[in-house]
Every structure is written in structure tokens, then in C-alpha cells.
Write an enzyme that holds these catalytic residues in place. Structure first.
Site, short mmCIF file in Angstrom:
data_model
loop_
_atom_site.label_atom_id
_atom_site.label_comp_id
_atom_site.label_asym_id
_atom_site.label_seq_id
_atom_site.Cartn_x
_atom_site.Cartn_y
_atom_site.Cartn_z
N ARG A 170 3.96 8.14 -15.30
CA ARG A 170 2.98 7.18 -15.84
C ARG A 170 1.56 7.68 -15.53
O ARG A 170 1.23 7.97 -14.40
CB ARG A 170 3.22 5.79 -15.23
CG ARG A 170 4.51 5.16 -15.73
CD ARG A 170 4.76 3.81 -15.11
NE ARG A 170 5.25 3.90 -13.74
CZ ARG A 170 5.60 2.84 -13.01
NH1 ARG A 170 5.52 1.63 -13.51
NH2 ARG A 170 6.04 2.99 -11.77
N PHE A 203 0.81 -1.23 0.00
CA PHE A 203 0.00 0.00 0.00
C PHE A 203 0.84 1.27 0.00
O PHE A 203 0.31 2.36 0.20
CB PHE A 203 -0.94 0.01 1.22
CG PHE A 203 -1.89 -1.16 1.22
CD1 PHE A 203 -3.03 -1.15 0.42
CD2 PHE A 203 -1.64 -2.28 1.98
CE1 PHE A 203 -3.89 -2.23 0.39
CE2 PHE A 203 -2.50 -3.37 1.97
CZ PHE A 203 -3.63 -3.35 1.18
N ASN A 221 -7.69 0.74 -3.82
CA ASN A 221 -7.37 1.71 -4.88
C ASN A 221 -8.62 2.18 -5.61
O ASN A 221 -8.73 3.36 -5.96
CB ASN A 221 -6.36 1.10 -5.87
CG ASN A 221 -4.93 1.28 -5.37
OD1 ASN A 221 -4.71 1.86 -4.31
ND2 ASN A 221 -3.97 0.79 -6.12
N CYS A 265 -0.60 3.07 -10.63
CA CYS A 265 -1.52 2.15 -9.95
C CYS A 265 -3.00 2.42 -10.20
O CYS A 265 -3.71 1.55 -10.71
CB CYS A 265 -1.23 2.14 -8.47
SG CYS A 265 0.37 1.41 -8.10
N1 LIG Z 1 4.52 1.81 -7.70
C1 LIG Z 1 3.70 1.81 -6.69
O1 LIG Z 1 3.46 2.86 -6.08
C2 LIG Z 1 2.99 0.56 -6.26
C3 LIG Z 1 2.33 0.55 -5.02
C4 LIG Z 1 1.70 -0.60 -4.61
C5 LIG Z 1 1.70 -1.72 -5.43
N2 LIG Z 1 2.34 -1.68 -6.64
C6 LIG Z 1 2.33 -2.90 -7.45
O2 LIG Z 1 3.59 -3.55 -7.31
C7 LIG Z 1 3.97 -4.17 -8.53
C8 LIG Z 1 5.32 -3.64 -8.98
O3 LIG Z 1 5.17 -2.27 -9.27
P1 LIG Z 1 6.43 -1.30 -9.43
O4 LIG Z 1 5.89 0.07 -9.55
O5 LIG Z 1 7.44 -1.61 -8.40
O6 LIG Z 1 6.96 -1.80 -10.86
P2 LIG Z 1 8.27 -1.35 -11.63
O7 LIG Z 1 7.95 -1.41 -13.06
O8 LIG Z 1 8.83 -0.10 -11.03
O9 LIG Z 1 9.32 -2.52 -11.28
C9 LIG Z 1 9.21 -3.84 -11.70
C10 LIG Z 1 10.61 -4.43 -11.76
O10 LIG Z 1 10.51 -5.84 -12.04
C11 LIG Z 1 11.57 -6.20 -12.90
N3 LIG Z 1 11.24 -7.48 -13.52
C12 LIG Z 1 10.32 -7.76 -14.47
N4 LIG Z 1 10.32 -9.08 -14.77
C13 LIG Z 1 11.27 -9.64 -13.97
C14 LIG Z 1 11.73 -10.97 -13.81
N5 LIG Z 1 11.25 -11.99 -14.51
N6 LIG Z 1 12.72 -11.20 -12.90
C15 LIG Z 1 13.24 -10.18 -12.19
N7 LIG Z 1 12.82 -8.90 -12.30
C16 LIG Z 1 11.85 -8.63 -13.18
C17 LIG Z 1 11.68 -5.03 -13.86
O11 LIG Z 1 12.93 -5.00 -14.52
C18 LIG Z 1 11.47 -3.85 -12.90
O12 LIG Z 1 12.70 -3.39 -12.37
C19 LIG Z 1 2.83 -3.91 -9.51
O13 LIG Z 1 1.94 -4.97 -9.49
C20 LIG Z 1 2.18 -2.67 -8.94
O14 LIG Z 1 0.82 -2.56 -9.28
C21 LIG Z 1 3.00 -0.58 -7.06
#
Ligand SMILES: NC(=O)c1ccc[n+]([C@@H]2O[C@H](COP(=O)([O-])OP(=O)(O)OC[C@H]3O[C@@H](n4cnc5c(N)ncnc54)[C@H](O)[C@@H]3O)[C@@H](O)[C@H]2O)c1
Length: 444
Positions: free
Chosen positions: A334, A155, A214, A266
């Protein structure tokens, strides 16, 4: 505890740094070698307050390691987190390919019992798919290694991610095995000492909680944005309405600030995923669809107001744009309304001079080929501009030099997409103020 975190993005990196901060031996695994090389040198791919110091300190202490070797990372880990992206598919559903690819790799590589924690935002039923993907790989290998899948949605908010992780409102853990619950309890115990913040629920409950949270926040925003449109029509100041309803504890003051719509990685994708899940449940005409539709229209409300003043052909016009990222204290663009606004103004022939404390470099790629110039100084952007468009809440824009703006802006107009200025004060400085659900016409 020894922990592996797969995906070193916003969520994975913050999670890794915060667990390491609590003394855990943490390995963040990613497939992006460039990102990993930067992280090893303390160069972060994102701007997030407090994160750099935490990463550098824990890397130097040897508790936080960055690697592309999943096999080694999970070789003696008790817990592995999946924190990879779940972007939207064409139909709005969450793309689970990264999550399932990681599950498959874990199945190919584990040698000892492990708890697999899904931290990515995923639709109801994903834990079952992760389970199946992992089990299929173990069957293929002809081995039987004990593993358990847990859902632990995140979160944190971008811009205050470290603070949110270290001092959470709640920690939701969807688990169905008491042993895994105990592992999660130990892991999160230090973040939940003063008050027990861990909520143990069913796995599907946890998956739904994240989307419902969300969708609720996005609903509040879209609701208020629609109220603001009505205020525009009826000559009411929406900020009075906001205070009037926000003081009711049943409504609360948060997430009812009118603006140009929500953005970020998100809300837009999670609302779309919720619409998709509602479709699977055969629900029709849902609130979620209305929330999403309002948000798409809302991102263009300021452009409509610009067109109402300057006409639909903006050839030869120059607009200063303060703000590019979707919110302050981040460089994340984004889904950012500012990017949509810049694109639409340019499509109508205008030129834009944009200023943002952190998001200029990433915006250059997103707006490539369009007549957008970037400057570091806000007043360089407003020099000779026809009008100023404000789509930011970074602090340094909150109390600008209105006298200077009066001298610089040809039309003396400020379009305030975040309602951060007082229309009457703008009038005092001879400026014309157009906000969301309020304007200087109301204060004169
Ligand atoms: N950004 C936010 O504020 C937030 C908050 C809560 C939940 N989320 C959720 O968390 C998840 C991740 O979001 P994020 O913003 O951190 O994404 P992001 O795109 O910033 O990071 C994802 C990372 O995963 C890596 N990756 C992809 N495939 C891979 C694999 N097979 N092995 C190893 N690494 C791999 C990518 O290279 C990237 O660095 C999503 O589901 C998102 O909805 C995000």
C-alpha cells in the site's frame, strides 16, 4: 482477562496474539470469513516476523480464538478493542464508517458493562462519535448498560510489529474514567514492567498524539528528501549531510534517510487526515501539505532520473526492479513507491522484471495488465536489463554481486532509490551509480 478485538488485520491480529501471549483469553473478530478460516489453520494473511509462531502457539493453547460472531465474543469480555481500517475519503479525511459500524454492532449486542477501546487511527472527536453511536443503539433497545470509551492508538511498525507491541516505547491511553484507566493499566502492565511506559492522557490528546507522531516522522522524511534534491543540484553527497546532521542529538539519526518517499498504509493517509484536520482548524499553507506534496513528487524522482538517462520514450527498454513492498520484512505494497515507479515506467513503454522476497503475489493484482514480469532470483531480473532500479532495504539486496551486475546490465547503471550502495564501490566495479542526492559522478 477476557478480551475481544474487532478487526483481525495488522493491528488487530498482532494485538490479539500479544495479549493472548500474556495469558489473556482473546477472541479476534472479523467479517472476512476466508481470513478467519486461514487463521484457524495457522495460515496468516500477512507476513510479519514472529507472528505466525505466536498465533499458532496461542491458538493451540486455546487462548486465541478467531470468530465472526461479535455477540459471543463480547458476551463475557471486559474489554473490546476496535481495530478496523480507517482509509482516506476523497477529501483526505479518515473514513470512519467501519469504526462506527463496529460501535453500532457493539451497542446492539452488549449485555454487560464493557470498556470499548479504540485502537484504529482516528481523528480528534471520534471517541465522542463512538460513544453516541453506541448510546443510540442502547436507547433503541431501551436498556441502560454501563460502557466507557477509551482511546489507545497503536504505534507498531509493520516489519517489527510483534517486537514493537511486546516492547513498546510508550503506551498511550486516553481515558477519562479512573475505573477504565485501571483496566488498561492491568492489561498493559506486563508490557510495561521494567519501566512505566503507560501515559494516561485525555481522550482527544490520545487521538491527536497518533497523528502528530506520524506527521512528524513523515515530515522528517520529506524534509530530507528535499535536502537530497538540493544535493543533486549542488553536487553534494547527501549521505555526508545526513551523518552530519543526524549526529546532532536534537535532530537524531532516525527518519532522515533520503529515498523515493514514504509509503505504507499509515503515513500517506494519516498526513492527509492531518491536512484535513488542519483545514477544519482553518490553518492555511501548512507544513503537512508541503510534506504530502513532496512525497508525491518524490515517488517519481527515480523515474525522472531514468528519463534523464534513457529519454522519455522507454519503448523497448527493460528494467530490473528490486523491491516491491514499501519496506523490508513486509509484503504490504500500500502506497509503495516501487508500485508507482513500475506503473510509470510501463506507461512510457518499458518492460519491468520485478523481484521481492514477499510481495510478488499482491503486486500481480496491483500491476495487472502492465508489462511486469516477476522472478524470485534477483539476478534473473537483471539478466539483459538495461538498468537496475533498487527500491528495497531487504538485507539480501544490500551487498549484491557487483561483478555479475556489471556483466548483466546493458547500460551498467544502478538507480539506487534507497541509497544502500556506495557510489565509489560501484565505480570500482565499472558501474554507473545514480542515487537520491548522490551519484558516482561525485565519487570519481
Ligand atoms: N498497519 C499498521 O502498521 C498500523 C499501525 C498503527 C495503526 N494502524 C491503524 O490501525 C487501524 C487498522 O489498520 P490495519 O492495518 O490493521 O487494517 P487492515 O486493513 O489490515 O485490517 C482491518 C481488518 O478489519 C476488518 N473489518 C472491517 N470491518 C469490520 C467489521 N465491521 N467487523 C469486523 N471486522 C471488520 C477487515 O476485514 C480487516 O481484516 C487503522 O486505523 C490504521 O491506521 C495501522
Amino acid at each position: 482477562m477476557k478480551i475481544a478485538i474487532v478487526g483481525a488485520g495488522y493491528v488487530g491480529l498482532v494485538t490479539g496474539a500479544c495479549f493472548a501471549e500474556m495469558g489473556n483469553n482473546t477472541v479476534c473478530v472479523d467479517i472476512d470469513e476466508q481470513k478467519l478460516a486461514g487463521l484457524r489453520q495457522g495460515i496468516l494473511p500477512i507476513h510479519e516476523p514472529g507472528l505466525e509462531q505466536m498465533v499458532v502457539a496461542n491458538t493451540s493453547a486455546g487462548r486465541l480464538v478467531f470468530s465472526s460472531d461479535l455477540s459471543a465474543a463480547i458476551s463475557d469480555a471486559e474489554v473490546v478493542f476496535i481495530a478496523v481500517g480507517t482509509p482516506p475519503n476523497e477529501d483526505g479525511s479518515a473514513d470512519l464508517s467501519h469504526v462506527l459500524a463496529v460501535a453500532k454492532s457493539i451497542g446492539q449486542k452488549i449485555q454487560q458493562p464493557i470498556v470499548v477501546v479504540n485502537k484504529s487511527t482516528v481523528p480528534v472527536g471520534t471517541a465522542d462519535k463512538v460513544n453516541e453511536a453506541l448510546r443510540a443503539e442502547l436507547d433503541q433497545r431501551g436498556v441502560d448498560i454501563d460502557f466507557d470509551v477509551v482511546s489507545n492508538p497503536e504505534f507498531l511498525r509493520e516489519g517489527s510489529a510483534v517486537q514493537d507491541f511486546m516492547y513498546p516505547d510508550r503506551i498511550v491511553v486516553g481515558a477519562e474514567n479512573p475505573k477504565s484507566e485501571r483496566v488498561m493499566e492491568e492489561l498493559y502492565g506486563s508490557f510495561s514492567k521494567k519501566q512505566d511506559r503507560i501515559q494516561f492522557v485525555g481522550i482527544r490528546d490520545a487521538e491527536m498524539i497518533k497523528y502528530a507522531a506520524n506527521a512528524m516522522l513523515a515530515t522528517k522524511i520529506s524534509f530530507m528528501n528535499e535536502v537530497a534534491l538540493m544535493c543533486d543540484e549542488f553536487g553534494i553527497d547527501v549521505e555526508n549531510v545526513r551523518r552530519g546532521i543526524g549526529s546532532d542529538p536534537r535532530i537524531g539519526p532516525s527518519f532522515i534517510y533520503p529515498g523515493c518517499g514514504y509509503g505504507g498504509s499509515c503515513f500517506p493517509k494519516d498526513v492527509r487526515a492531518m491536512i484535513n484536520m488542519a483545514g477544519q482548524a482553518e490553518l492555511k499553507d501548512t507544513i503537512f501539505e508541503a510534506v504530502e506534496r513532496r512525497n508525491q513528487l518524490q515517488q517519481l524522482v527515480l523515474v525522472d532520473k531514468v528519463v534523464a538517462q534513457f529519454g522519455s520514450d522507454l519503448e523497448g527498454k527493460l528494467f530490473a526492479l528490486w523491491g516491491l513492498a514499501f519496506k523490508p520484512e513486509t509484503d504490504d505494497i500500500r502506497g509503495a513507491p516501487a508500485i508507482t515507479i513500475a506503473r510509470h515506467l510501463c506507461e512510457r513503454g518499458a518492460k519491468v522484471v520485478a523481484c521481492d522476497p514477499q510481495a510478488i503475489e499482491v503486486s500481480k493484482e496491483a500491476l495487472a495488465g502492465l508489462a511486469v514480469e516477476y522472478v524470485d532470483d534477483p539476478y534473473q531480473a537483471t539478466e539483459n536489463a538495461d538498468a537496475l532500479i533498487v527500491v528495497t532495504e531487504w538485507r539480501q539486496f544490500k551487498q549484491p554481486d557487483f561483478r555479475r551486475l556489471n556483466k548483466q546490465l546493458r547500460s551498467k547503471t544502478i538507480f539506487d532509490g534507497r541509497n544502500i550502495y556506495n557510489p565509489a564501490r560501484c565505480t570500482d566495479y565499472g558501474l554507473n551509480y545514480i542515487g537520491i542526492g548522490r551519484s558516482s559522478a561525485l565519487s570519481s
